[in-house]
Design an enzyme around this catalytic site. Structure first.
Site, PDB file in Angstrom:
ATOM      1  N   LYS A  22       0.845  -1.206   0.000  1.00 23.82           N
ATOM      2  CA  LYS A  22       0.000   0.000   0.000  1.00 23.82           C
ATOM      3  C   LYS A  22       0.877   1.252   0.000  1.00 23.82           C
ATOM      4  CE  LYS A  22      -1.802   1.559   4.015  1.00 23.82           C
ATOM      5  NZ  LYS A  22      -1.519   2.994   4.287  1.00 23.82           N
ATOM      6  N   ASN A  23       1.862   1.312   0.895  1.00 26.22           N
ATOM      7  CA  ASN A  23       2.626   2.552   1.065  1.00 26.22           C
ATOM      8  C   ASN A  23       3.647   2.778  -0.036  1.00 26.22           C
ATOM      9  OD1 ASN A  23       1.049   3.042   3.235  1.00 26.22           O
ATOM     10  ND2 ASN A  23       2.586   2.490   4.759  1.00 26.22           N
ATOM     11  N   CYS A 118      -4.683  12.527  12.137  1.00 23.12           N
ATOM     12  CA  CYS A 118      -5.556  11.363  12.225  1.00 23.12           C
ATOM     13  C   CYS A 118      -5.411  10.822  13.634  1.00 23.12           C
ATOM     14  CB  CYS A 118      -5.152  10.331  11.181  1.00 23.12           C
ATOM     15  SG  CYS A 118      -3.515   9.749  11.448  1.00 23.12           S
ATOM     16  N   ARG A 123       0.472  14.670  12.792  1.00 25.89           N
ATOM     17  CA  ARG A 123       0.954  14.500  11.411  1.00 25.89           C
ATOM     18  C   ARG A 123       1.284  15.849  10.751  1.00 25.89           C
ATOM     19  NH1 ARG A 123      -1.051   9.316   9.968  1.00 25.89           N
ATOM     20  NH2 ARG A 123       0.620   9.199   8.441  1.00 25.89           N
ATOM     21  N   ASP A 308       4.214   0.562  12.156  1.00 31.85           N
ATOM     22  CA  ASP A 308       2.977  -0.003  11.597  1.00 31.85           C
ATOM     23  C   ASP A 308       2.737  -1.440  12.039  1.00 31.85           C
ATOM     24  OD1 ASP A 308       3.106   1.721   8.382  1.00 31.85           O
ATOM     25  OD2 ASP A 308       2.575   2.370  10.400  1.00 31.85           O
ATOM     26  N   ARG A 400      -8.803  -0.443   4.280  1.00 34.14           N
ATOM     27  CA  ARG A 400      -7.907   0.524   3.635  1.00 34.14           C
ATOM     28  C   ARG A 400      -6.603  -0.148   3.218  1.00 34.14           C
ATOM     29  NH1 ARG A 400      -7.302   6.147   6.687  1.00 34.14           N
ATOM     30  NH2 ARG A 400      -5.909   6.301   4.878  1.00 34.14           N
TER      31      ARG A 400
HETATM   32  C1  EPZ Z   1       4.232   6.924   6.297  1.00 31.36           C
HETATM   33  O1  EPZ Z   1       3.486   7.988   6.851  1.00 31.36           O
HETATM   34  C2  EPZ Z   1       3.259   5.759   6.176  1.00 31.36           C
HETATM   35  N1  EPZ Z   1       2.165   6.122   5.272  1.00 31.36           N
HETATM   36  C3  EPZ Z   1       2.700   5.399   7.551  1.00 31.36           C
HETATM   37  O2  EPZ Z   1       1.864   4.240   7.396  1.00 31.36           O
HETATM   38  C4  EPZ Z   1       3.871   5.035   8.478  1.00 31.36           C
HETATM   39  O3  EPZ Z   1       3.380   4.764   9.766  1.00 31.36           O
HETATM   40  C5  EPZ Z   1       4.867   6.204   8.519  1.00 31.36           C
HETATM   41  O4  EPZ Z   1       5.303   6.532   7.175  1.00 31.36           O
HETATM   42  C6  EPZ Z   1       6.107   5.883   9.358  1.00 31.36           C
HETATM   43  O5  EPZ Z   1       6.746   4.743   8.832  1.00 31.36           O
HETATM   44  C7  EPZ Z   1       2.380   6.090   3.932  1.00 31.36           C
HETATM   45  O6  EPZ Z   1       3.480   5.808   3.456  1.00 31.36           O
HETATM   46  C8  EPZ Z   1       1.201   6.445   3.055  1.00 31.36           C
HETATM   47  P1  EPZ Z   1       6.394  10.210   8.495  1.00 31.36           P
HETATM   48  P2  EPZ Z   1       4.143   9.486   6.894  1.00 31.36           P
HETATM   49  O7  EPZ Z   1       6.361  11.481   7.719  1.00 31.36           O
HETATM   50  O8  EPZ Z   1       4.953   9.717   5.676  1.00 31.36           O
HETATM   51  C9  EPZ Z   1       6.700  13.408  11.918  1.00 31.36           C
HETATM   52  C10 EPZ Z   1      -0.072   2.936   7.637  1.00 31.36           C
HETATM   53  O9  EPZ Z   1      -0.695   2.445   8.594  1.00 31.36           O
HETATM   54  N2  EPZ Z   1       6.703  14.417  10.833  1.00 31.36           N
HETATM   55  O10 EPZ Z   1       7.584   9.323   8.379  1.00 31.36           O
HETATM   56  O11 EPZ Z   1       3.068  10.448   7.212  1.00 31.36           O
HETATM   57  C11 EPZ Z   1       5.314  12.784  12.080  1.00 31.36           C
HETATM   58  O12 EPZ Z   1       4.521  13.596  12.910  1.00 31.36           O
HETATM   59  C12 EPZ Z   1       0.473   4.347   7.719  1.00 31.36           C
HETATM   60  O13 EPZ Z   1       0.147   2.327   6.545  1.00 31.36           O
HETATM   61  C13 EPZ Z   1       6.983  15.738  11.145  1.00 31.36           C
HETATM   62  O14 EPZ Z   1       7.218  16.080  12.311  1.00 31.36           O
HETATM   63  O15 EPZ Z   1       5.101   9.324   8.145  1.00 31.36           O
HETATM   64  C14 EPZ Z   1       5.605  11.471  12.728  1.00 31.36           C
HETATM   65  O16 EPZ Z   1       5.747  11.656  14.123  1.00 31.36           O
HETATM   66  C15 EPZ Z   1       0.202   4.971   9.092  1.00 31.36           C
HETATM   67  N3  EPZ Z   1       6.978  16.655  10.140  1.00 31.36           N
HETATM   68  C16 EPZ Z   1       6.966  11.088  12.132  1.00 31.36           C
HETATM   69  O17 EPZ Z   1       7.521  12.284  11.576  1.00 31.36           O
HETATM   70  C17 EPZ Z   1       6.721  16.322   8.839  1.00 31.36           C
HETATM   71  O18 EPZ Z   1       6.759  17.213   7.952  1.00 31.36           O
HETATM   72  C18 EPZ Z   1       6.866  10.039  11.054  1.00 31.36           C
HETATM   73  O19 EPZ Z   1       6.094  10.573  10.027  1.00 31.36           O
HETATM   74  C19 EPZ Z   1       6.440  14.970   8.546  1.00 31.36           C
HETATM   75  C20 EPZ Z   1       6.427  14.034   9.557  1.00 31.36           C
END
Ligand code: EPZ
Length: 420
Positions: A22-23, A118, A123, A308, A400
């Site tokens: 998915k990701n 969410c 996020r 995850d 999803r």
């Molecule tokens: C991706 O989300 C995945 N989603 C998530 O999977 C996964 O949990 C996550 O990466 C971590 O591995 C997809 O790929 C569609 P991040 P993403 O940006 O990109 C902080 C699932 O269940 N952050 O790595 O949104 C954020 O708050 C989903 O399949 C900032 O602070 O994750 C979080 O604490 C859930 N500023 C951490 O980084 C930013 O600009 C990780 O977020 C961006 C993120």
């Protein structure tokens, strides 16, 4: 039909083929915006997130069609017909924020409703904005949307990510692929889905090096042709969910069509807990010969233990003798599943980023609700373990990210059905 019911207690036995990630496919669907010619994507899971993302890029002028199950043909948009994805679609899917980079660098104009926070956390998108602005984009927050514009082509730059954000890495990489000159992104995410996106971009004519390491170097090109076919990597989180369910039910399950390396963080933890994990080519077989023992888990960016998989492992640990500790280092609010597991007899104490699980002899079935995708997956694991019936509400969260879920579970001997 938004309820899934499980009659627990059967050890899962058998083999199943894991679907595409998915990701990875969500990011790659956004990357098709960059292309001039259509592309055929293989190993695409027909899950609701993919249906929503297809609708979103179609609203921007693309045209997607299922050629056959799991094979999606994508005709990219010819022009910036529409620079704004409709809110009613975007609000369903946080990953729509991955449209920023491609739309900016291909058409110079984009408007995306800010995906709300969410259930698992705020996020924020500050790292996305910092990187895209670093390439020369102007980003304005406007009534819950982000409006991005560029005057001419983006320009390569050196960008440091304060946190190895998966989405920020992907957005910046896609934007830089058509920028003028070289971009260096440091402290990037190394998740397999980031590497799959980089491989896709290169297959389409981009020049991306270093994906999977701490630094990604991109030499911008003037266009990405597209054409041909590209197969999405298998979903390590779907595979991991079935591996945990096998261990939790004391079963013997082989997940096929996986990349064992991508699952090493989970396999190592399952072995530490006493499960047997055998690597057999592109399959992993999980069985339990002796009682499992308590473990400690800390979620970290890849190649650390994946956030995850955290909820699913928490479900498993509820009936493992002794005290287990989970520390969630990625999202600030990803322990909501604990309340639902406690309603099934679990003994869990949550203190901030730490959850302490005291093993109990067994769980009992109950009516529970999924609060997000992976919490829903964890309730599946719990329901498969529990004595009696478990009814999981908000099953749409699970749909999803899990393709043909009941079919796969039933093939392993689970007693599972849908309810209205
Ligand atoms: C991706 O989300 C995945 N989603 C998530 O999977 C996964 O949990 C996550 O990466 C971590 O591995 C997809 O790929 C569609 P991040 P993403 O940006 O990109 C902080 C699932 O269940 N952050 O790595 O949104 C954020 O708050 C989903 O399949 C900032 O602070 O994750 C979080 O604490 C859930 N500023 C951490 O980084 C930013 O600009 C990780 O977020 C961006 C993120």
């Amino acid at each position: 039909m938004d309820k899934i019911v499980l009659a627990g207690g059967n050890p899962l036995q058998g083999r199943l083929r894991i679907s595409g990630a998915k990701n990875a496919v969500l990011a790659i669907l956004c990357a098709t915006i960059l292309l001039r010619e259509e592309i055929v994507l293989e190993n695409v899971p027909d899950i609701s997130d993919v249906q929503v993302m297809s609708g979103i890029i179609n609203s921007l002028g693309a045209a997607t069609v299922w050629e056959e199950p799991e094979v999606l043909r994508v005709k990219p948009p010819a022009s910036a017909a529409e620079a704004e994805a409709p809110y009613h679609m975007v609000k369903k899917l946080r990953a729509s924020n991955l449209l920023l980079g491609p739309m900016l660098t291909r058409f110079g104009d984009v408007r995306v409703s800010l995906p709300g926070g969410c259930n698992i956390g705020v996020r924020p998108m500050d790292l996305h904005f910092k990187g895209l602005a670093g390439l020369g984009a102007t980003l304005l927050l406007d009534h819950g949307s982000v409006r991005g514009r560029t005057d001419g082509r983006l320009t390569g730059a050196r960008i440091y990510l304060d946190f190895p954000s998966v989405g920020a890495t992907e957005n910046i990489m896609m934007a830089a692929s058509l920028a003028e000159g070289q971009t260096l992104i440091e402290n990037v995410a190394k998740e397999p889905e980031v590497v799959d996106l980089a491989n896709f971009l290169n297959a389409m004519g981009a020049r991306v090096r270093g994906a999977g390491t701490d630094v990604i170097k991109i030499d911008g090109v003037t266009e990405l042709k597209g054409g041909g076919r590209y197969a999405i990597i298998p979903d390590r989180i779907e595979a991991g969910t079935f591996m945990v369910a096998a261990a939790a039910t004391g079963g013997d399950v082989t997940v096929e069509n996986v990349i064992p390396l991508h699952l090493e963080p989970l396999s190592a933890k399952l072995r530490e807990a006493g499960a047997v994990v055998r690597e057999e080519g592109d399959s992993l077989r999980v069985s339990v010969d002796n009682p499992l023992r308590s473990i400690d888990v800390k979620t970290m960016p890849y190649p650390g233990f994946p956030t995850d998989m955290q909820s699913q492992v928490m479900a498993l640990l509820t009936t493992v003798p002794g005290t287990s500790v989970i520390v969630e280092n990625i999202f600030e609010n990803r322990f909501m599943i604990a309340d639902e597991l406690k309603r099934m007899g679990g003994r869990i104490k949550v203190e901030g980023r730490m959850a302490v699980i005291e093993g109990v002899p067994g769980l009992y079935g109950a009516q529970v609700k999924a609060t997000d995708l992976r919490a829903g997956a964890a309730l599946l694991v719990a329901g498969l373990m529990a004595a009696g019936e478990t009814e999981i509400g908000n099953a749409h969260f699970i749909d999803r990210g899990y393709h043909r879920l009941e079919e796969k579970l039933i093939s392993l001997g689970a007693r599972v059905w849908r309810n209205t």
